[in-house]
Scaffold this active site. Structure first.
Site, PDB file in Angstrom:
ATOM      1  N   ALA A 183      -8.121 -12.025  10.289  1.00  0.00           N
ATOM      2  CA  ALA A 183      -9.543 -11.744  10.433  1.00  0.00           C
ATOM      3  C   ALA A 183     -10.000 -10.671   9.444  1.00  0.00           C
ATOM      4  O   ALA A 183     -11.071 -10.782   8.823  1.00  0.00           O
ATOM      5  CB  ALA A 183      -9.842 -11.312  11.864  1.00  0.00           C
ATOM      6  N   THR A 211      -5.984   1.903   8.107  1.00  0.00           N
ATOM      7  CA  THR A 211      -5.758   0.648   8.825  1.00  0.00           C
ATOM      8  C   THR A 211      -6.500  -0.494   8.130  1.00  0.00           C
ATOM      9  O   THR A 211      -7.692  -0.419   7.891  1.00  0.00           O
ATOM     10  CB  THR A 211      -6.257   0.755  10.279  1.00  0.00           C
ATOM     11  OG1 THR A 211      -5.677   1.894  10.900  1.00  0.00           O
ATOM     12  CG2 THR A 211      -5.907  -0.498  11.063  1.00  0.00           C
ATOM     13  N   ASP A 249      -5.229  -5.575   3.954  1.00  0.00           N
ATOM     14  CA  ASP A 249      -5.981  -6.792   4.227  1.00  0.00           C
ATOM     15  C   ASP A 249      -7.277  -6.816   3.414  1.00  0.00           C
ATOM     16  O   ASP A 249      -7.683  -7.869   2.907  1.00  0.00           O
ATOM     17  CB  ASP A 249      -6.306  -6.892   5.713  1.00  0.00           C
ATOM     18  CG  ASP A 249      -5.070  -6.782   6.588  1.00  0.00           C
ATOM     19  OD1 ASP A 249      -3.982  -7.189   6.128  1.00  0.00           O
ATOM     20  OD2 ASP A 249      -5.192  -6.287   7.715  1.00  0.00           O
TER      21      ASP A 249
END
Length: 264
Positions: A36, A219, A223
């Site tokens: 995601a 974090t 991605d």
């Protein structure tokens, strides 16, 4: 293709030692999951994106589907299953570094039947979904003329046939050190955090530096990098140029909290 998780995030002054309790902040519930996060980053970099994955038929699943849709990601290929939505338990220290435990939940229910690459230019996959499904998707991409990109995180063993067709394989420096003798016939990008990334091709290695920023939360930085890279590859950028864009985007992503943030 990849995971969708609800991130349960607690800020702490330091990580606890074994057997120790450390008080933290109130828990924040944020959208996450490597698949995601990558899909949202690609969409925010101008790509038309569809996510292949799964969530549970529960409030966390609804939360993630709404979040993805609001970021411009097509969720018609995200299945709803009876297994609970995946969760990530995250601690963040004042320097922005994080420690993460993932409970895969519904992500483990993704099957080969969900893999549909119709009209895709780039497949980008991460490994919080079953490895057999990732390898099936890569093989399908090759047969369909789709560029296959895999972010080897978390580290798992991929077949030699799969590694040989990735363009690129993406690993961070810690993952690369766990894979001695790593060989990819096409290209590899090794991300180096604040130092940037190495682009490795049969022609040699090129270091791309990263801008200096004051990190708040790292974090999802990898991605963000992968999603931005995939978006620029889909537009026809070469790997070095796509890596330069991806590094700049990932650097901006760490100056705000959460794995998906609001970077555009």
């Amino acid at each position: 293709m990849g995971s969708a998780n609800a991130d349960l995030v607690v800020s702490v002054s330091r990580r606890p030692s074994a057997g120790e309790t450390v008080l933290g902040s109130d828990t924040r519930v944020l959208p996450g999951g490597k698949g995601a996060n990558t899909a949202v980053a690609a969409a925010r970099n101008g790509a038309e994106v569809s996510l292949i994955g799964a969530v549970g038929d529960d409030p966390y699943g609804e939360f993630l589907l709404e979040s993805l849709s609001s970021a411009g990601v097509d969720t018609t290929r995200v299945g709803k299953v009876t297994t609970p939505t995946g969760l990530a338990f995250i601690t963040v220290t004042p320097d922005g570094e994080n420690s993460i435990i993932v409970s895969p939940g519904a992500n483990s229910a993704v099957t080969e039947a969900e893999v549909d690459l119709l009209d895709a230019r780039v497949l980008v996959a991460s490994l919080e979904v079953p490895i057999t499904v990732v390898e099936h998707a890569v093989a399908l991409a090759v047969r369909s003329g789709v560029r296959a990109v895999v972010n080897l995180s978390p580290v798992a063993e991929l077949s030699a046939d799969t590694l040989a067709v990735l363009d690129p394989l993406i690993v961070n420096e810690h993952e690369a050190s766990a894979l001695p003798g790593l060989d990819c016939s096409r290209s590899v990008v090794v991300t180096l955090g604040a130092r940037g990334a190495d682009v490795i091709t049969p022609r040699g290695t090129r270091r791309i530096p990263a801008p200096k920023v004051d990190a708040v939360d790292t974090t999802g930085a990898g991605d963000a990098f992968t999603g931005a890279l995939a978006a620029h590859l889909a537009r026809g950028a070469d790997l070095v140029a796509a890596t330069e864009h991806a590094i700049a985007y990932a650097a901006r992503s760490v100056i705000q909290p959460g794995a998906q943030g609001t970077t555009d």
